[in-house]
Design a protein around this motif. Structure first.
Motif, PDB file in Angstrom:
ATOM      1  N   GLY A 187       0.814  -1.204   0.000  1.00 36.78           N
ATOM      2  CA  GLY A 187       0.000   0.000   0.000  1.00 36.78           C
ATOM      3  C   GLY A 187       0.847   1.252   0.000  1.00 36.78           C
ATOM      4  N   GLN A 188       0.177   2.396  -0.122  1.00 34.04           N
ATOM      5  CA  GLN A 188       0.901   3.662  -0.145  1.00 34.04           C
ATOM      6  C   GLN A 188       1.803   3.787   1.088  1.00 34.04           C
ATOM      7  OE1 GLN A 188      -0.993   7.421   0.956  1.00 34.04           O
ATOM      8  NE2 GLN A 188      -0.341   8.290  -0.996  1.00 34.04           N
ATOM      9  N   SER A 222       1.073   4.685   4.987  1.00 33.10           N
ATOM     10  CA  SER A 222       0.250   5.824   5.367  1.00 33.10           C
ATOM     11  C   SER A 222      -1.117   5.285   5.786  1.00 33.10           C
ATOM     12  CB  SER A 222       0.091   6.776   4.180  1.00 33.10           C
ATOM     13  OG  SER A 222      -0.662   6.145   3.147  1.00 33.10           O
ATOM     14  N   ASP A 223      -1.971   6.145   6.309  1.00 27.93           N
ATOM     15  CA  ASP A 223      -3.331   5.715   6.647  1.00 27.93           C
ATOM     16  C   ASP A 223      -4.053   5.220   5.397  1.00 27.93           C
ATOM     17  OD1 ASP A 223      -2.947   6.338   9.308  1.00 27.93           O
ATOM     18  OD2 ASP A 223      -3.884   8.312   9.169  1.00 27.93           O
ATOM     19  N   LEU A 224      -3.841   5.907   4.277  1.00 27.78           N
ATOM     20  CA  LEU A 224      -4.457   5.465   3.020  1.00 27.78           C
ATOM     21  C   LEU A 224      -3.895   4.112   2.607  1.00 27.78           C
ATOM     22  CD1 LEU A 224      -6.224   5.808   0.521  1.00 27.78           C
ATOM     23  CD2 LEU A 224      -4.377   7.196  -0.496  1.00 27.78           C
ATOM     24  N   LYS A 252      -2.855   1.720   4.487  1.00 23.60           N
ATOM     25  CA  LYS A 252      -3.476   0.668   5.295  1.00 23.60           C
ATOM     26  C   LYS A 252      -4.875   0.342   4.773  1.00 23.60           C
ATOM     27  CE  LYS A 252      -1.003   1.645   9.621  1.00 23.60           C
ATOM     28  NZ  LYS A 252      -0.530   0.264   9.849  1.00 23.60           N
ATOM     29  N   GLU A 253      -5.629   1.394   4.425  1.00 22.30           N
ATOM     30  CA  GLU A 253      -6.976   1.171   3.906  1.00 22.30           C
ATOM     31  C   GLU A 253      -6.928   0.478   2.542  1.00 22.30           C
ATOM     32  OE1 GLU A 253     -11.140   1.170   3.722  1.00 22.30           O
ATOM     33  OE2 GLU A 253      -9.700   1.335   5.361  1.00 22.30           O
ATOM     34  N   GLN A 254      -5.996   0.870   1.698  1.00 22.01           N
ATOM     35  CA  GLN A 254      -5.830   0.205   0.401  1.00 22.01           C
ATOM     36  C   GLN A 254      -5.584  -1.288   0.595  1.00 22.01           C
ATOM     37  OE1 GLN A 254      -2.492   2.458  -0.999  1.00 22.01           O
ATOM     38  NE2 GLN A 254      -3.725   3.802  -2.301  1.00 22.01           N
ATOM     39  N   GLN A 308      -9.634  -0.674  -6.417  1.00 22.68           N
ATOM     40  CA  GLN A 308      -9.438   0.584  -5.698  1.00 22.68           C
ATOM     41  C   GLN A 308     -10.219   1.711  -6.358  1.00 22.68           C
ATOM     42  OE1 GLN A 308      -7.983   0.823  -2.894  1.00 22.68           O
ATOM     43  NE2 GLN A 308      -6.552  -0.880  -2.740  1.00 22.68           N
ATOM     44  N   LYS A 313      -9.808   7.623  -7.341  1.00 17.70           N
ATOM     45  CA  LYS A 313      -9.280   8.804  -6.647  1.00 17.70           C
ATOM     46  C   LYS A 313      -8.253   8.429  -5.587  1.00 17.70           C
ATOM     47  CE  LYS A 313     -12.948   9.107  -3.118  1.00 17.70           C
ATOM     48  NZ  LYS A 313     -12.092   8.631  -2.027  1.00 17.70           N
ATOM     49  N   ASP A 314      -8.217   7.157  -5.217  1.00 19.59           N
ATOM     50  CA  ASP A 314      -7.271   6.697  -4.206  1.00 19.59           C
ATOM     51  C   ASP A 314      -6.075   5.966  -4.821  1.00 19.59           C
ATOM     52  OD1 ASP A 314      -8.739   7.716  -2.082  1.00 19.59           O
ATOM     53  OD2 ASP A 314      -9.935   5.888  -1.894  1.00 19.59           O
ATOM     54  N   THR A 317      -2.517   5.455  -6.045  1.00 21.72           N
ATOM     55  CA  THR A 317      -1.243   6.111  -5.726  1.00 21.72           C
ATOM     56  C   THR A 317      -0.084   5.277  -6.279  1.00 21.72           C
ATOM     57  OG1 THR A 317      -1.165   4.994  -3.558  1.00 21.72           O
ATOM     58  CG2 THR A 317      -2.141   7.209  -3.635  1.00 21.72           C
TER      59      THR A 317
END
Length: 217
Positions: free
Chosen positions: A10-11, A23-25, A27-29, A209, A212-213, A215
């Protein structure tokens, strides 16, 4: 046939004091990717990741998203190359590269070409040939560890995944760089192996994904 899923981490945390963490993103990814894989009925017999923190964190969050708990195997062969070393040896490195990802990408590609030329091997802790050889070996080990009909998820990084894809289609440095340039965080690359050998089926699938998310770091 057996199936190998290569998942990019992830990012990470580009531009901070420690890139090697999600990053928090990110982890969500990773959780979204796990949920997607589970929705496709994928139940891996084995999970492998490299030694890097961002790879381990991705594997953990991916399993959380899948709702599964299996032992992870660590294989340093799936580690990423030392990107900052490739740019660090450039005498005229653009100072914006430390915080501007687009500038960094350009400088990275310039550094990678120098690295792969083989003319400056003494400047690197790992040469390009050593990098590709260990990634080749990691792929062979992952394939050898699977029984017929089994599946494995490998969490790695853009460079290692891009090299694996390039190798499987008979490409070299140029194809590797082209793949490396576009590999998206948590993109999924699918490889099958059987009596006819090991083949690339898809590269960098990231439809799970939200656009917009998407990366690249």
């Amino acid at each position: 046939m057996s199936v190998l899923y290569l998942v990019r981490h992830g990012q990470a945390s580009f531009g901070t004091d420690d890139y090697d963490r999600l990053s928090d993103l990110g982890k969500e990814q990773s959780r979204i990717t796990g949920s997607f894989l589970a929705s496709q009925g994928i139940e891996p017999d084995r999970l492998v990741h490299g030694e890097m923190l961002r790879q381990r964190q991705t594997a953990e969050d991916l399993l959380e998203g899948m709702g599964r708990s299996i032992e992870a195997h660590v294989d340093a062969g799936w580690n990423e190359y030392a990107a900052w070393e490739l740019t660090g040896v450039l005498s005229d490195l653009d100072p914006r590269a430390q915080h501007d990802s687009k500038v960094f990408q350009g400088e990275l590609e310039r550094g990678a070409a120098r690295w792969a030329s083989g003319e400056h091997d003494e400047d690197y802790t790992e040469t390009f040939t050593q990098f590709t050889t260990r990634v080749d070996r990691a792929l062979e080990d992952a394939v050898a560890a699977m029984g017929s009909g089994q599946s494995t998820i490998v969490v790695s990084s853009a460079g290692a995944i891009a090299w694996t894809a390039a190798r499987l289609i008979g490409g070299g440095f140029d194809q590797w760089m082209a793949f490396n340039r576009v590999t998206i965080n948590t993109g999924i690359t699918k490889i099958i192996t059987g009596r006819s050998g090991t083949s690339l089926i898809s590269f960098n699938d990231h439809g799970h994904q939200d656009p917009k998310d998407a990366t690249y770091r």
